[in-house]
Write a protein that holds these residues in place. Structure first.
Motif, PDB file in Angstrom:
ATOM      1  N   SER A  79      80.036  -7.964   4.919  1.00  0.00           N
ATOM      2  CA  SER A  79      78.613  -8.295   4.928  1.00  0.00           C
ATOM      3  C   SER A  79      77.794  -7.017   5.012  1.00  0.00           C
ATOM      4  N   THR A  80      76.754  -6.949   4.220  1.00  0.00           N
ATOM      5  CA  THR A  80      75.837  -5.806   4.250  1.00  0.00           C
ATOM      6  C   THR A  80      74.419  -6.338   4.425  1.00  0.00           C
ATOM      7  N   ALA A  81      74.215  -7.009   5.552  1.00  0.00           N
ATOM      8  CA  ALA A  81      72.905  -7.572   5.881  1.00  0.00           C
ATOM      9  C   ALA A  81      72.435  -8.562   4.817  1.00  0.00           C
ATOM     10  N   ILE A  82      73.366  -9.348   4.259  1.00  0.00           N
ATOM     11  CA  ILE A  82      72.974 -10.338   3.254  1.00  0.00           C
ATOM     12  C   ILE A  82      72.426 -11.579   3.950  1.00  0.00           C
ATOM     13  N   ARG A  85      71.739 -17.541   2.185  1.00  0.00           N
ATOM     14  CA  ARG A  85      72.033 -18.093   0.863  1.00  0.00           C
ATOM     15  C   ARG A  85      73.047 -17.236   0.109  1.00  0.00           C
ATOM     16  N   ASP A  86      72.850 -15.911   0.154  1.00  0.00           N
ATOM     17  CA  ASP A  86      73.794 -15.031  -0.541  1.00  0.00           C
ATOM     18  C   ASP A  86      75.174 -15.076   0.110  1.00  0.00           C
ATOM     19  N   LEU A  87      75.219 -15.243   1.424  1.00  0.00           N
ATOM     20  CA  LEU A  87      76.505 -15.355   2.099  1.00  0.00           C
ATOM     21  C   LEU A  87      77.258 -16.593   1.614  1.00  0.00           C
ATOM     22  N   LEU A  88      76.561 -17.701   1.512  1.00  0.00           N
ATOM     23  CA  LEU A  88      77.195 -18.924   1.029  1.00  0.00           C
ATOM     24  C   LEU A  88      77.695 -18.751  -0.408  1.00  0.00           C
ATOM     25  N   LEU A 135      74.815  -9.238   9.741  1.00  0.00           N
ATOM     26  CA  LEU A 135      74.385 -10.586   9.363  1.00  0.00           C
ATOM     27  C   LEU A 135      73.195 -11.041  10.199  1.00  0.00           C
ATOM     28  N   PRO A 136      72.159 -11.581   9.562  1.00  0.00           N
ATOM     29  CA  PRO A 136      71.061 -12.181  10.335  1.00  0.00           C
ATOM     30  C   PRO A 136      71.522 -13.458  11.023  1.00  0.00           C
ATOM     31  N   VAL A 137      70.737 -13.906  11.991  1.00  0.00           N
ATOM     32  CA  VAL A 137      71.102 -15.092  12.760  1.00  0.00           C
ATOM     33  C   VAL A 137      71.274 -16.303  11.855  1.00  0.00           C
ATOM     34  N   ASP A 138      70.406 -16.443  10.852  1.00  0.00           N
ATOM     35  CA  ASP A 138      70.504 -17.598   9.947  1.00  0.00           C
ATOM     36  C   ASP A 138      71.850 -17.627   9.235  1.00  0.00           C
ATOM     37  N   ALA A 139      72.356 -16.460   8.848  1.00  0.00           N
ATOM     38  CA  ALA A 139      73.649 -16.404   8.171  1.00  0.00           C
ATOM     39  C   ALA A 139      74.775 -16.773   9.126  1.00  0.00           C
ATOM     40  N   LEU A 140      74.688 -16.311  10.370  1.00  0.00           N
ATOM     41  CA  LEU A 140      75.693 -16.674  11.362  1.00  0.00           C
ATOM     42  C   LEU A 140      75.673 -18.174  11.632  1.00  0.00           C
ATOM     43  N   ARG A 170      74.686  -8.953  20.626  1.00  0.00           N
ATOM     44  CA  ARG A 170      73.878 -10.018  20.026  1.00  0.00           C
ATOM     45  C   ARG A 170      74.425 -11.386  20.397  1.00  0.00           C
ATOM     46  N   LEU A 171      75.733 -11.526  20.341  1.00  0.00           N
ATOM     47  CA  LEU A 171      76.347 -12.812  20.657  1.00  0.00           C
ATOM     48  C   LEU A 171      76.033 -13.242  22.082  1.00  0.00           C
ATOM     49  N   HIS A 172      76.040 -12.274  22.989  1.00  0.00           N
ATOM     50  CA  HIS A 172      75.796 -12.607  24.386  1.00  0.00           C
ATOM     51  C   HIS A 172      74.310 -12.773  24.693  1.00  0.00           C
ATOM     52  N   GLY A 173      73.457 -12.137  23.909  1.00  0.00           N
ATOM     53  CA  GLY A 173      72.048 -12.100  24.276  1.00  0.00           C
ATOM     54  C   GLY A 173      71.131 -13.054  23.531  1.00  0.00           C
ATOM     55  N   SER A 174      71.587 -13.636  22.421  1.00  0.00           N
ATOM     56  CA  SER A 174      70.704 -14.490  21.621  1.00  0.00           C
ATOM     57  C   SER A 174      70.869 -15.960  21.989  1.00  0.00           C
ATOM     58  N   GLU A 175      69.762 -16.594  22.350  1.00  0.00           N
ATOM     59  CA  GLU A 175      69.801 -18.028  22.659  1.00  0.00           C
ATOM     60  C   GLU A 175      70.128 -18.847  21.415  1.00  0.00           C
TER      61      GLU A 175
END
Length: 357
Positions: A79-82, A85-88, A135-140, A170-175
């Motif tokens: 992943s390069t910050a895609i 939609r591009d990830l899918l 990866l942005p949160v939406d992609a995750l 990020r995993l630990h800190g994002s609600e």
């Protein structure tokens, strides 16, 4: 060049990850244990983090060498910050599904159909996402949704996320990632190797390419290699490769801490660090609160030992420059001639090690 000089069959310290050179440090052994446990569960997420050069990609290469392709269909993407939609679309392509012209709902349906196609062959799909910190949160979140696909009560997709330390934060800190956190069944952070592991690491990589003990390494060389690299595999490979080149240029049969430190100094000079800001002149305040500059103490004159070390370093630098000039001249002659290989015999100057051998 140094591989030919020392009769090696390849470059033992190349930076490109190669599963042949896999060496199991304590932290990599633990990571493989977590991966084995996670894969046995057959669902959810496995997260591996580590600093740049810690060996995450090499770890995955070794994993792919060990898994049974008759049971797992492994798909790897970087992943390069895609965006989501591009990830899918990338995942669909890896599943041999053409994503062209598909809307999101159609794309998800096509991916699920592709996963079912793999499942009909008796395998499940393992998706490995490298550089997951981009990866942005939406992609995750889309990855989390894909992990919900099932058939007969069994997950169709299992996901391994590889990332730098900030991804773990990020995993630990994002609600917003709470639901993804609840699906993580194994997580491990790759640490640098320990100092006592450096000697075996170097010997292992050299043995893969036919090393017969030439050049040899003094004990203090391994301590210096660890001190300069911090035990990070990629840094250690870069440093060790330059050290081997230096040894070949000088026709050394023994590499000690002095050789390593000289190479480290050269590398630091090639890529200098930003100069630190100059601290302001210290001041002291008298009773009336008028600042008065403090006169710094004069620097002590260098002692004889320091002068001798500086002179020795200058001599070594001159010798290295002369050796490099000789080899460059030979290489130029070789390029301009029809010979298959330049004659490097002028560089093979006798040394104390030659007499000792």
């Amino acid at each position: 060049m140094y591989d030919t000089h020392y009769g090696l069959t390849g470059r033992p310290f190349q930076l490109t990850p190669d599963a042949r050179f896999w060496y199991e440090t304590a932290t990599h052994r633990k990571a493989m244990s977590y991966l084995g446990y996670g894969l046995a569960q057959g669902e959810g997420f496995i997260v591996i983090t580590g600093d740049i050069g810690a060996g995450k990609t090499t770890l995955v290469g070794h994993l792919l060498e060990t898994i049974d392709p008759r049971r797992l269909h492994a798909v790897t993407i970087v992943s390069t910050a895609i965006d989501a939609r591009d990830l899918l679309r990338t995942i669909a392509t890896q599943l041999n599904v053409d994503p062209a012209g598909l809307e999101k709902a159609q794309l998800l349906t096509a991916i699920e159909r592709g996963l079912h196609g793999v499942a009909r062959t008796g395998r499940r799909t393992l998706l490995i996402v490298d550089e997951a910190q981009g990866l942005p949160v939406d992609a995750l979140e889309e990855l989390r949704m894909l992990s919900n696909f099932q058939a007969g009560g069994h997950a169709l997709l299992q996901i391994v996320l590889l990332g730098q330390p900030e991804f773990r934060e990020r995993l630990h800190g994002s609600e917003r990632l709470e639901q993804l956190r609840q699906r993580i069944i194994a997580i491990h952070h790759l640490d640098p190797m320990e100092e006592h592991e450096v000697a075996d690491y170097i010997a292992h990589r050299l043995s893969i390419v036919g090393w017969q003990g030439r050049p040899d390494f003094a004990d203090d060389a391994f301590a210096a290699l660890y001190r300069v690299s911090g035990g990070v595999p990629r840094r250690l490979n870069l440093l060790a490769g330059r050290v081997m080149l230096q040894a070949a240029v000088l026709d050394l049969t023994l590499i000690d801490a002095g050789v390593v430190e000289t190479v480290a100094e050269d590398m630091a000079a090639d890529l200098p660090m930003p100069t630190e800001a100059v601290a302001p002149e210290p001041v002291r305040f008298v009773a009336d609160e008028v600042p008065v500059p403090v006169t710094p103490s004069p620097a002590p004159a260098p002692d004889e030992g320091l002068r001798a070390r500086v002179a020795a370093l200058e001599t070594r630098v001159e010798q290295q420059e002369a050796a490099l000039r000789r080899i460059l001249t030979l290489l130029v002659d070789w390029v301009e001639s029809d010979r298959e290989q330049p004659d490097l015999s002028p560089l093979h100057r006798p040394s104390a090690w030659d007499h000792a051998a």
